[in-house]
Design a protein around this motif. Structure first.
Motif, PDB file in Angstrom:
ATOM      1  N   SER A  22       0.818  -1.209   0.000  1.00 11.28           N
ATOM      2  CA  SER A  22       0.000   0.000   0.000  1.00 11.28           C
ATOM      3  C   SER A  22       0.852   1.260   0.000  1.00 11.28           C
ATOM      4  CB  SER A  22      -0.943   0.009   1.201  1.00 11.28           C
ATOM      5  OG  SER A  22      -0.193   0.000   2.396  1.00 11.28           O
ATOM      6  N   ASN A  23       2.093   1.165   0.496  1.00 11.86           N
ATOM      7  CA  ASN A  23       2.987   2.312   0.502  1.00 11.86           C
ATOM      8  C   ASN A  23       3.758   2.455  -0.804  1.00 11.86           C
ATOM      9  OD1 ASN A  23       2.265   2.904   3.106  1.00 11.86           O
ATOM     10  ND2 ASN A  23       3.988   1.836   4.021  1.00 11.86           N
ATOM     11  N   THR A  24       3.786   1.428  -1.603  1.00 16.52           N
ATOM     12  CA  THR A  24       4.566   1.435  -2.837  1.00 16.52           C
ATOM     13  C   THR A  24       3.750   0.892  -3.999  1.00 16.52           C
ATOM     14  OG1 THR A  24       5.465  -0.715  -2.273  1.00 16.52           O
ATOM     15  CG2 THR A  24       6.778   1.186  -1.636  1.00 16.52           C
ATOM     16  N   PRO A  25       2.776   1.648  -4.494  1.00 18.75           N
ATOM     17  CA  PRO A  25       1.959   1.132  -5.599  1.00 18.75           C
ATOM     18  C   PRO A  25       2.770   0.880  -6.862  1.00 18.75           C
ATOM     19  CG  PRO A  25       1.460   3.434  -5.190  1.00 18.75           C
ATOM     20  CD  PRO A  25       2.350   2.982  -4.079  1.00 18.75           C
ATOM     21  N   GLU A  26       3.878   1.597  -7.049  1.00 22.55           N
ATOM     22  CA  GLU A  26       4.711   1.371  -8.224  1.00 22.55           C
ATOM     23  C   GLU A  26       5.278  -0.049  -8.227  1.00 22.55           C
ATOM     24  OE1 GLU A  26       4.677   5.736  -7.382  1.00 22.55           O
ATOM     25  OE2 GLU A  26       5.066   3.978  -6.176  1.00 22.55           O
ATOM     26  N   VAL A  27       5.718  -0.499  -7.065  1.00 20.63           N
ATOM     27  CA  VAL A  27       6.269  -1.850  -6.966  1.00 20.63           C
ATOM     28  C   VAL A  27       5.175  -2.885  -7.221  1.00 20.63           C
ATOM     29  CG1 VAL A  27       7.346  -3.530  -5.420  1.00 20.63           C
ATOM     30  CG2 VAL A  27       8.131  -1.150  -5.431  1.00 20.63           C
ATOM     31  N   THR A  28       4.023  -2.669  -6.647  1.00 20.33           N
ATOM     32  CA  THR A  28       2.902  -3.591  -6.837  1.00 20.33           C
ATOM     33  C   THR A  28       2.531  -3.692  -8.310  1.00 20.33           C
ATOM     34  OG1 THR A  28       2.069  -3.047  -4.644  1.00 20.33           O
ATOM     35  CG2 THR A  28       0.517  -4.080  -6.172  1.00 20.33           C
ATOM     36  N   SER A  58      -7.507  -0.617 -10.816  1.00 23.13           N
ATOM     37  CA  SER A  58      -6.767  -0.002  -9.710  1.00 23.13           C
ATOM     38  C   SER A  58      -5.941   1.192 -10.183  1.00 23.13           C
ATOM     39  CB  SER A  58      -5.870  -1.024  -9.014  1.00 23.13           C
ATOM     40  OG  SER A  58      -4.842  -1.456  -9.858  1.00 23.13           O
ATOM     41  N   LEU A  59      -5.453   1.146 -11.430  1.00 22.12           N
ATOM     42  CA  LEU A  59      -4.670   2.266 -11.952  1.00 22.12           C
ATOM     43  C   LEU A  59      -5.517   3.517 -12.136  1.00 22.12           C
ATOM     44  CD1 LEU A  59      -2.369   0.613 -14.636  1.00 22.12           C
ATOM     45  CD2 LEU A  59      -1.667   1.699 -12.505  1.00 22.12           C
ATOM     46  N   LEU A  60      -6.786   3.334 -12.426  1.00 23.68           N
ATOM     47  CA  LEU A  60      -7.665   4.487 -12.606  1.00 23.68           C
ATOM     48  C   LEU A  60      -7.882   5.242 -11.296  1.00 23.68           C
ATOM     49  CD1 LEU A  60     -10.259   2.945 -15.065  1.00 23.68           C
ATOM     50  CD2 LEU A  60      -8.349   4.481 -15.595  1.00 23.68           C
ATOM     51  N   GLU A  61      -7.644   4.581 -10.176  1.00 29.30           N
ATOM     52  CA  GLU A  61      -7.812   5.212  -8.865  1.00 29.30           C
ATOM     53  C   GLU A  61      -6.553   5.919  -8.383  1.00 29.30           C
ATOM     54  OE1 GLU A  61      -9.098   2.132  -6.262  1.00 29.30           O
ATOM     55  OE2 GLU A  61     -10.836   1.649  -7.482  1.00 29.30           O
ATOM     56  N   VAL A  62      -5.391   5.584  -8.985  1.00 30.24           N
ATOM     57  CA  VAL A  62      -4.114   6.144  -8.548  1.00 30.24           C
ATOM     58  C   VAL A  62      -3.667   7.198  -9.547  1.00 30.24           C
ATOM     59  CG1 VAL A  62      -1.695   5.631  -8.042  1.00 30.24           C
ATOM     60  CG2 VAL A  62      -3.463   3.966  -7.472  1.00 30.24           C
ATOM     61  N   ARG A  64      -0.568   9.229  -9.911  1.00 29.15           N
ATOM     62  CA  ARG A  64       0.805   9.602  -9.580  1.00 29.15           C
ATOM     63  C   ARG A  64       1.601   9.667 -10.869  1.00 29.15           C
ATOM     64  NH1 ARG A  64       2.571   5.847  -4.518  1.00 29.15           N
ATOM     65  NH2 ARG A  64       3.784   7.633  -3.847  1.00 29.15           N
ATOM     66  N   ARG A  65       2.396  10.700 -11.016  1.00 33.26           N
ATOM     67  CA  ARG A  65       3.208  10.852 -12.219  1.00 33.26           C
ATOM     68  C   ARG A  65       4.220   9.711 -12.354  1.00 33.26           C
ATOM     69  NH1 ARG A  65       0.730  13.290 -15.704  1.00 33.26           N
ATOM     70  NH2 ARG A  65       2.680  13.458 -16.829  1.00 33.26           N
ATOM     71  N   THR A  66       4.638   9.150 -11.243  1.00 34.31           N
ATOM     72  CA  THR A  66       5.610   8.064 -11.277  1.00 34.31           C
ATOM     73  C   THR A  66       5.012   6.786 -11.863  1.00 34.31           C
ATOM     74  OG1 THR A  66       5.061   7.489  -8.996  1.00 34.31           O
ATOM     75  CG2 THR A  66       6.961   8.933  -9.338  1.00 34.31           C
ATOM     76  N   MET A  67       3.702   6.745 -12.006  1.00 36.67           N
ATOM     77  CA  MET A  67       3.030   5.557 -12.531  1.00 36.67           C
ATOM     78  C   MET A  67       2.810   5.620 -14.043  1.00 36.67           C
ATOM     79  SD  MET A  67       2.306   3.574  -9.921  1.00 36.67           S
ATOM     80  CE  MET A  67       0.805   2.661 -10.117  1.00 36.67           C
ATOM     81  N   LEU A  70       4.532   2.820 -16.195  1.00 31.53           N
ATOM     82  CA  LEU A  70       3.918   1.519 -15.908  1.00 31.53           C
ATOM     83  C   LEU A  70       2.488   1.461 -16.423  1.00 31.53           C
ATOM     84  CD1 LEU A  70       5.254   0.932 -12.309  1.00 31.53           C
ATOM     85  CD2 LEU A  70       5.839  -0.379 -14.341  1.00 31.53           C
ATOM     86  N   ARG A  71       1.772   2.567 -16.271  1.00 33.00           N
ATOM     87  CA  ARG A  71       0.384   2.624 -16.730  1.00 33.00           C
ATOM     88  C   ARG A  71       0.318   2.367 -18.237  1.00 33.00           C
ATOM     89  NH1 ARG A  71      -0.890   7.237 -14.535  1.00 33.00           N
ATOM     90  NH2 ARG A  71      -1.963   6.357 -12.766  1.00 33.00           N
ATOM     91  N   SER A  72       1.217   2.974 -19.002  1.00 31.28           N
ATOM     92  CA  SER A  72       1.196   2.771 -20.456  1.00 31.28           C
ATOM     93  C   SER A  72       1.512   1.323 -20.810  1.00 31.28           C
ATOM     94  CB  SER A  72       2.173   3.722 -21.140  1.00 31.28           C
ATOM     95  OG  SER A  72       3.508   3.398 -20.812  1.00 31.28           O
ATOM     96  N   ARG A  73       2.416   0.694 -20.080  1.00 32.49           N
ATOM     97  CA  ARG A  73       2.759  -0.702 -20.343  1.00 32.49           C
ATOM     98  C   ARG A  73       1.598  -1.631 -20.003  1.00 32.49           C
ATOM     99  NH1 ARG A  73       8.598  -1.155 -20.769  1.00 32.49           N
ATOM    100  NH2 ARG A  73       9.468   0.918 -20.458  1.00 32.49           N
TER     101      ARG A  73
END
Length: 88
Positions: A22-28, A58-62, A64-67, A70-73
């Motif tokens: 939950s603290n690291t959605p990028e890793v998840t 789940s991505l639609l709820e987050v 963050r620019r850092t995502m 990953l979002r595009s992939r």
């Protein structure tokens, strides 16, 4: 002295420095992306479709620019899975 950061939610036996998903959605999301690749390569397309749909939701709820990368992939693999399953 230097103060220690507050401990995270850890499972018994897990070091305190291990972060929870939950603290690291990028890793998840990164791990979910790798799982999608594995499922597509193994031709387990139904399982891949279920996972990709869940990850996209789940991505639609987050927001963050850092995502973005990953979002595009994830969106690419989501579309590719639907294409392989002949769905529109």
């Amino acid at each position: 002295g230097v103060e220690k950061p507050a401990p995270t939610k850890a499972v018994a036996g897990t070091p305190e420095w291990v972060l929870t998903p939950s603290n690291t959605p990028e890793v998840t999301v990164f791990l979910q992306w790798l799982t999608l690749i594995m499922l597509v390569d193994a031709q387990k397309l139904q399982e891949a479709m279920v996972l990709s749909s869940s990850v996209v939701s789940s991505l639609l709820e987050v927001n963050r620019r850092t995502m973005d990368d990953l979002r595009s992939r994830i969106f690419f693999y989501h579309a590719r899975i639907y294409e392989l399953l002949n769905k529109s």
